[in-house]
Write a protein that holds these residues in place. Structure first.
Motif, PDB file in Angstrom:
ATOM      1  N   PHE A 226       0.822  -1.220   0.000  1.00  0.00           N
ATOM      2  CA  PHE A 226       0.000   0.000   0.000  1.00  0.00           C
ATOM      3  C   PHE A 226       0.856   1.271   0.000  1.00  0.00           C
ATOM      4  N   TYR A 227       1.788   1.308   0.974  1.00  0.00           N
ATOM      5  CA  TYR A 227       2.455   2.609   1.167  1.00  0.00           C
ATOM      6  C   TYR A 227       3.450   2.957   0.073  1.00  0.00           C
ATOM      7  N   TYR A 228       3.853   1.979  -0.739  1.00  0.00           N
ATOM      8  CA  TYR A 228       4.687   2.328  -1.887  1.00  0.00           C
ATOM      9  C   TYR A 228       3.843   3.129  -2.891  1.00  0.00           C
ATOM     10  N   PHE A 229       2.573   2.792  -3.014  1.00  0.00           N
ATOM     11  CA  PHE A 229       1.673   3.558  -3.880  1.00  0.00           C
ATOM     12  C   PHE A 229       1.383   4.939  -3.270  1.00  0.00           C
ATOM     13  N   GLY A 252      10.615  -8.854   4.008  1.00  0.00           N
ATOM     14  CA  GLY A 252       9.209  -8.849   3.629  1.00  0.00           C
ATOM     15  C   GLY A 252       8.794  -7.505   3.047  1.00  0.00           C
ATOM     16  N   ASN A 253       9.259  -6.436   3.684  1.00  0.00           N
ATOM     17  CA  ASN A 253       8.888  -5.093   3.283  1.00  0.00           C
ATOM     18  C   ASN A 253       9.375  -4.772   1.872  1.00  0.00           C
ATOM     19  N   ILE A 254      10.651  -4.960   1.625  1.00  0.00           N
ATOM     20  CA  ILE A 254      11.184  -4.633   0.291  1.00  0.00           C
ATOM     21  C   ILE A 254      10.590  -5.552  -0.771  1.00  0.00           C
ATOM     22  N   CYS A 255      10.311  -6.779  -0.402  1.00  0.00           N
ATOM     23  CA  CYS A 255       9.720  -7.714  -1.358  1.00  0.00           C
ATOM     24  C   CYS A 255       8.331  -7.230  -1.779  1.00  0.00           C
ATOM     25  N   ALA A 260       4.966  -4.587  -5.899  1.00  0.00           N
ATOM     26  CA  ALA A 260       4.182  -3.426  -6.356  1.00  0.00           C
ATOM     27  C   ALA A 260       4.731  -2.905  -7.681  1.00  0.00           C
ATOM     28  N   SER A 261       6.035  -2.838  -7.809  1.00  0.00           N
ATOM     29  CA  SER A 261       6.613  -2.314  -9.052  1.00  0.00           C
ATOM     30  C   SER A 261       6.368  -3.287 -10.213  1.00  0.00           C
ATOM     31  N   LYS A 268      12.276   3.432 -10.051  1.00  0.00           N
ATOM     32  CA  LYS A 268      13.461   3.260 -10.900  1.00  0.00           C
ATOM     33  C   LYS A 268      14.324   2.089 -10.431  1.00  0.00           C
ATOM     34  N   HIS A 269      14.497   2.027  -9.114  1.00  0.00           N
ATOM     35  CA  HIS A 269      15.433   1.034  -8.592  1.00  0.00           C
ATOM     36  C   HIS A 269      15.161   0.848  -7.104  1.00  0.00           C
ATOM     37  N   PHE A 270      15.460  -0.337  -6.592  1.00  0.00           N
ATOM     38  CA  PHE A 270      15.319  -0.598  -5.159  1.00  0.00           C
ATOM     39  C   PHE A 270      16.681  -0.784  -4.517  1.00  0.00           C
ATOM     40  N   ILE A 271      16.766  -0.353  -3.270  1.00  0.00           N
ATOM     41  CA  ILE A 271      17.989  -0.565  -2.504  1.00  0.00           C
ATOM     42  C   ILE A 271      17.636  -1.312  -1.221  1.00  0.00           C
ATOM     43  N   ALA A 272      18.263  -2.459  -1.028  1.00  0.00           N
ATOM     44  CA  ALA A 272      18.125  -3.180   0.232  1.00  0.00           C
ATOM     45  C   ALA A 272      19.176  -2.615   1.178  1.00  0.00           C
TER      46      ALA A 272
END
Ligand SMILES: *Cc1c(COP(=O)(O)O)cnc(C)c1O
Length: 433
Positions: A226-229, A252-255, A260-261, A268-272
């Motif tokens: 949700f909160y990524y949107f 879990g969160n980054i996944c 969502a993407s 553009k990109h994700f950073i763990a």
């Protein structure tokens, strides 16, 4: 929607069964059979949609026939009934503040959604469900708050005595009613081992139905999208989508963000962002995933040596390393750098970070140094007041307790002290509560 197990040796299940089971019988994690595509109009005109509408549209395909729309909408509304602001910190760095929920942790979102779904699914069961969970801090409070007073569900939380912060301890020992806190005279690993043994004990499972409330449960994992949107809704430069940095432990969160993407959210990109527990940072360098014992750090909710949700990220990318590397980078941040970052962000930008957010912030800055045309968001996953020692030392200022916490600090702690032995836990679960 059907869910399969990542070990591929369990029957397909719907959302309801996946939620009740938690983990698949073959010990794999449930994964959606298809990844829904979000209506393009919602993305293109996202400012015109309410948060409730956005959240409902994202989660509805995952819930499928398991619940009617009215009930799902009610649960969505209750889940996100607090602000999730995107706050500018520097010219190119924004903080998505996920700590305005009832226990000041991002885990509130997943725990609130899961508790309400599970409560709904077991309502007409004659057998009570027991949610059994071990916590190193934040999970306990969020789960206690989410499940408080939910009919048909007893919650048993194991936490290591003296090893959670005072605010965290009060959050899980003061609710009462169906929430039971077991104070274990040992460390977090002891708590986790005891819980694992309980899940393998057939005699105990005959007596009571056990399920877990950690992020492997689909009902806790999926609503984290949700909160990524909501972040994108508040992102002003839509022609230049954000880099998103996520302080990560069990992944879990980054996944959820990556999922969502894949559904169409522009990122553009994700950073763990990891602390010294750098299993995934190493994996991205070597293509070898090597679990280790967790080491203790200041960002203790991320002290995980074997991140259980990472398998779901591999599943999203069909286990194709080049594709994964294209979308995901990772940095490992030391405690020294964490401390320095808290101090610097406060001095230069008057922004108070908690140790987890600080890891996310610094990892993002590292990436942006090499990509100066980009801007990014880090997820601030906990309120700084939960980690007063590190934060007050670096900022030289004491943090005001939010009203909800002030009230909780006055209440009386109620816990059952227990030796770190499975026999003691079994005895407790066989006879009470
Ligand atoms: C749980 C937690 C994390 C890690 O989240 P994962 O989904 O396990 O990667 C990060 N920060 C805080 C404050 C947490 O409580």
């Amino acid at each position: 929607m059907k869910y399969y197990s990542t070990n591929k040796k369990s029957p397909l299940v719907d959302f309801k069964e996946a939620t009740i089971n938690g983990q698949a019988p073959d010990k794999g994690l449930y994964f959606p059979g298809t990844i829904p595509v979000i209506d393009h109009d919602v993305i293109a005109n996202i400012e015109q949609y309410s948060n409730e509408e956005i959240a409902f549209r994202i989660i509805a395909p995952y819930v499928g026939e398991s619940m009617d729309d009215d009930k799902l909408m009610q649960i969505v509304k209750e889940t996100i009934s607090f602000p999730i602001p995107l706050v500018q910190v520097t010219e190119s760095v924004f903080s998505l503040e996920l700590f305005h929920g009832p226990t000041l942790a991002f885990k509130d979102i997943g725990a609130r959604f899961m508790s309400r779904c599970l409560g709904h699914f077991v309502k007409n069961n004659d057998k009570k469900v027991t949610v059994l969970v071990a916590t190193s801090g934040d999970t306990g409070g969020a789960v206690a708050n989410g499940f408080y007073n939910v009919e048909g569900i007893e919650v048993v939380i194991l936490y290591p005595s003296g090893k959670v912060s005072p605010v965290q301890e009060k959050q899980l020992t003061t609710p009462g009613k169906n929430i039971h806190a077991l104070e274990i005279e040992g460390n977090f690993d002891d708590c986790q081992r005891m819980v694992k043994e309980a899940f393998m004990d057939d005699e105990l499972k005959k007596k009571r139905f056990l399920t877990s409330a950690n992020s492997i449960n689909v009902a806790r994992w999926l609503p984290q999208q949700f909160y990524y949107f909501f972040a994108y809704k508040q992102w002003t430069d839509k022609s230049n989508p954000p880099i998103i940095s996520v302080p990560s432990g069990n992944f879990g969160n980054i996944c959820a963000g990556i999922l969502a993407s894949q559904s169409g959210l522009p990122v553009k990109h994700f950073i763990a962002a990891c602390n010294a527990n750098d299993i995934v940072t190493r994996y991205l360098q070597t293509e070898r995933l090597e679990a280790r014992d967790a080491v203790v750090t200041l960002s203790n909710a991320m002290d995980v040596g074997n991140p259980s949700n990472f398998i779901r990220i591999l599943e999203i990318f069909h286990h194709q390393f080049p594709e994964l590397k294209n979308k995901l980078s990772s940095y490992s941040i030391t405690d020294e750098e964490t401390i320095h970052t808290i101090s610097e962000a406060y001095k230069q930008h008057s922004y108070t970070l908690d140790p987890h957010g600080a890891v996310g912030y610094l990892a993002l800055k590292r990436y942006l140094e090499k990509h100066p045309d980009s801007k990014g968001i880090f997820l601030e996953t906990a309120h700084p007041v939960k980690f007063p020692d590190a934060v007050e030392q670096q900022t030289g200022r004491s943090i005001e307790l939010p009203p909800s916490v002030k009230d909780i600090m006055k209440r009386k702690k109620i816990s059952t002290v227990m030796k770190p032995e499975y026999a003691a836990l079994k005895d407790y679960l066989m006879t009470s509560p």
